[in-house]
Design a protein around this motif. Structure first.
Motif, PDB file in Angstrom:
ATOM      1  N   ASP A   1       0.816  -1.211   0.000  1.00  0.00           N
ATOM      2  CA  ASP A   1       0.000   0.000   0.000  1.00  0.00           C
ATOM      3  C   ASP A   1       0.851   1.263   0.000  1.00  0.00           C
ATOM      4  N   ILE A   2       2.162   1.089  -0.073  1.00  0.00           N
ATOM      5  CA  ILE A   2       3.099   2.207  -0.043  1.00  0.00           C
ATOM      6  C   ILE A   2       4.126   2.026  -1.158  1.00  0.00           C
TER       7      ILE A   2
ATOM      8  N   THR B   1       0.876   6.486  -1.292  1.00  0.00           N
ATOM      9  CA  THR B   1       0.224   5.491  -0.460  1.00  0.00           C
ATOM     10  C   THR B   1      -1.284   5.461  -0.685  1.00  0.00           C
ATOM     11  N   LEU B   2      -1.853   4.286  -0.503  1.00  0.00           N
ATOM     12  CA  LEU B   2      -3.308   4.118  -0.515  1.00  0.00           C
ATOM     13  C   LEU B   2      -3.890   4.238   0.894  1.00  0.00           C
ATOM     14  N   LEU B   3      -3.028   4.333   1.886  1.00  0.00           N
ATOM     15  CA  LEU B   3      -3.477   4.412   3.274  1.00  0.00           C
ATOM     16  C   LEU B   3      -4.003   5.805   3.599  1.00  0.00           C
ATOM     17  N   ALA B   4      -5.086   5.851   4.364  1.00  0.00           N
ATOM     18  CA  ALA B   4      -5.587   7.116   4.898  1.00  0.00           C
ATOM     19  C   ALA B   4      -4.600   7.624   5.948  1.00  0.00           C
TER      20      ALA B   4
ATOM     21  N   GLU C   1      -4.367   5.578   9.113  1.00  0.00           N
ATOM     22  CA  GLU C   1      -3.838   4.247   8.799  1.00  0.00           C
ATOM     23  C   GLU C   1      -2.329   4.302   8.573  1.00  0.00           C
ATOM     24  N   LEU C   2      -1.884   5.350   7.892  1.00  0.00           N
ATOM     25  CA  LEU C   2      -0.449   5.520   7.680  1.00  0.00           C
ATOM     26  C   LEU C   2       0.264   5.732   9.003  1.00  0.00           C
ATOM     27  N   LEU C   3      -0.326   6.521   9.890  1.00  0.00           N
ATOM     28  CA  LEU C   3       0.260   6.744  11.212  1.00  0.00           C
ATOM     29  C   LEU C   3       0.402   5.423  11.970  1.00  0.00           C
TER      30      LEU C   3
ATOM     31  N   LEU D   1       9.361   8.361  13.109  1.00  0.00           N
ATOM     32  CA  LEU D   1       8.780   8.523  11.776  1.00  0.00           C
ATOM     33  C   LEU D   1       7.582   9.459  11.890  1.00  0.00           C
ATOM     34  N   ASP D   2       7.635  10.585  11.186  1.00  0.00           N
ATOM     35  CA  ASP D   2       6.580  11.590  11.285  1.00  0.00           C
ATOM     36  C   ASP D   2       6.050  11.950   9.904  1.00  0.00           C
ATOM     37  N   ILE D   3       4.729  12.078   9.796  1.00  0.00           N
ATOM     38  CA  ILE D   3       4.105  12.552   8.564  1.00  0.00           C
ATOM     39  C   ILE D   3       4.232  14.070   8.527  1.00  0.00           C
ATOM     40  N   ILE D   4       4.971  14.594   7.555  1.00  0.00           N
ATOM     41  CA  ILE D   4       5.153  16.040   7.435  1.00  0.00           C
ATOM     42  C   ILE D   4       4.046  16.632   6.570  1.00  0.00           C
ATOM     43  N   PHE D   5       3.902  16.129   5.360  1.00  0.00           N
ATOM     44  CA  PHE D   5       2.830  16.523   4.444  1.00  0.00           C
ATOM     45  C   PHE D   5       2.112  15.268   3.955  1.00  0.00           C
ATOM     46  N   TYR D   6       0.828  15.434   3.663  1.00  0.00           N
ATOM     47  CA  TYR D   6       0.020  14.364   3.051  1.00  0.00           C
ATOM     48  C   TYR D   6      -0.852  15.060   2.014  1.00  0.00           C
TER      49      TYR D   6
END
Length: 285
Positions: free
Chosen positions: A155-156, A187-190, A193-195, A220-225
């Motif tokens: 999914d990634i 990614t296909l994850l929302a 879900e990614l978090l 591991l941090d989501i910066i932009f989505y």
């Protein structure tokens, strides 16, 4: 998927599929007709200019794929039919970046006059930037393991990886220096879900959340989505205070210098150039 990136569409209307889906046993045994409407978001220009089908998505193959998938599986809910079918189309056809899918069920067991019931969903590949950091144990190996885990997840798709840099600690300064970097993924994850997936990978590398801004084996941090602005109890996008963090902006500028912050509309390059001198000079260890 950033808005406006893939505006071309291939449309499939009223594809008829006889399949076995439903809550009631007789629906699974006897089957019934379903009708599928699909809009595939893609870039048709290369194929249109070259008059070359290999540069486009063959809608005949998509129709056959959807038909076979719906006939080879049985689900109770048409919500599940829509979800699983959309997912498989996005996985199987690499040029399709997004999908509107409607599953219509005109023979639903409803004891009232009606035309049909349907479920309509939109699913797509999303662009995200993941900051990675470590300052415990073999930091570069922790980061390599994280990258490997992301690459194993179907999914990634890992698109780009920045160079790693060593930086001074941020916040709690009485700790070892960090190794930092950035991953660009699709990614296909929302977001949530990614978090969850990022937390799973952190835990595999022995991450313990004891001290805010403290030492860690892996972060591991989501910066932009995409260009999403989002906040929940567990997640904020864009990442809080990222515009003031050299160890985020420096590797991010390597991958996406012209990406714009969805709130301030500043590019990554602008944000990096506007950091105070004390947050740039001497920040690298």
């Amino acid at each position: 998927m950033k808005k406006g990136t893939y505006e071309d569409q291939i449309r499939i209307e009223e594809l008829e599929v006889y399949a076995h889906h439903g809550v009631y046993p007789e629906e699974n045994e006897k089957g019934q007709h379903f009708y599928v409407n699909a809009t595939l978001y893609t870039n048709t220009r290369p194929a249109g200019l070259a008059d070359d089908l290999s540069l486009s998505t063959n809608y005949g193959e998509v129709c056959q794929f959807i038909t076979e998938f719906m006939q080879q599986h049985t689900f109770q809910l048409i919500e599940t039919v829509a979800e699983r079918t959309a997912y498989e189309v996005l996985q199987h056809f690499p040029l399709v970046q997004g999908l509107d899918l409607e599953i219509r069920k005109p023979e639903a067991p409803i004891p009232l006059p009606f035309g049909s019931v349907s479920v309509a969903i939109h699913r797509e590949w999303h662009e995200a930037y993941i900051a990675v950091g470590s300052n415990m144990g073999d930091s570069r190996e922790h980061i390599a393991q994280a990258l490997g885990q992301l690459q194993k997840n179907k999914d990634i798709r890992v698109e780009k990886v920045s160079e790693l840099l060593e930086t001074l600690p941020y916040g709690v300064v009485e700790q070892d220096n960090f190794v930092n970097g950035m991953f660009e993924i699709r990614t296909l994850l929302a977001p949530e879900e990614l978090l969850q997936e990022l937390h799973r990978i952190e835990q595999m590398e022995g991450r313990e959340r004891k001290l805010h801004w403290g030492p860690r084996t892996l972060d591991l941090d989501i910066i932009f989505y995409d260009d999403l602005v989002y906040a929940s109890e567990d997640l904020v996008i864009p990442h809080i205070d990222m515009e003031n963090r050299y160890f985020v902006l420096k590797p991010l500028s390597e991958l996406a210098p012209n990406f714009r912050h969805p709130i301030t509309h500043k590019t990554v390059t602008q944000m990096l150039s506007e950091l105070p001198v004390d947050l740039t000079e001497g920040n690298e260890a």
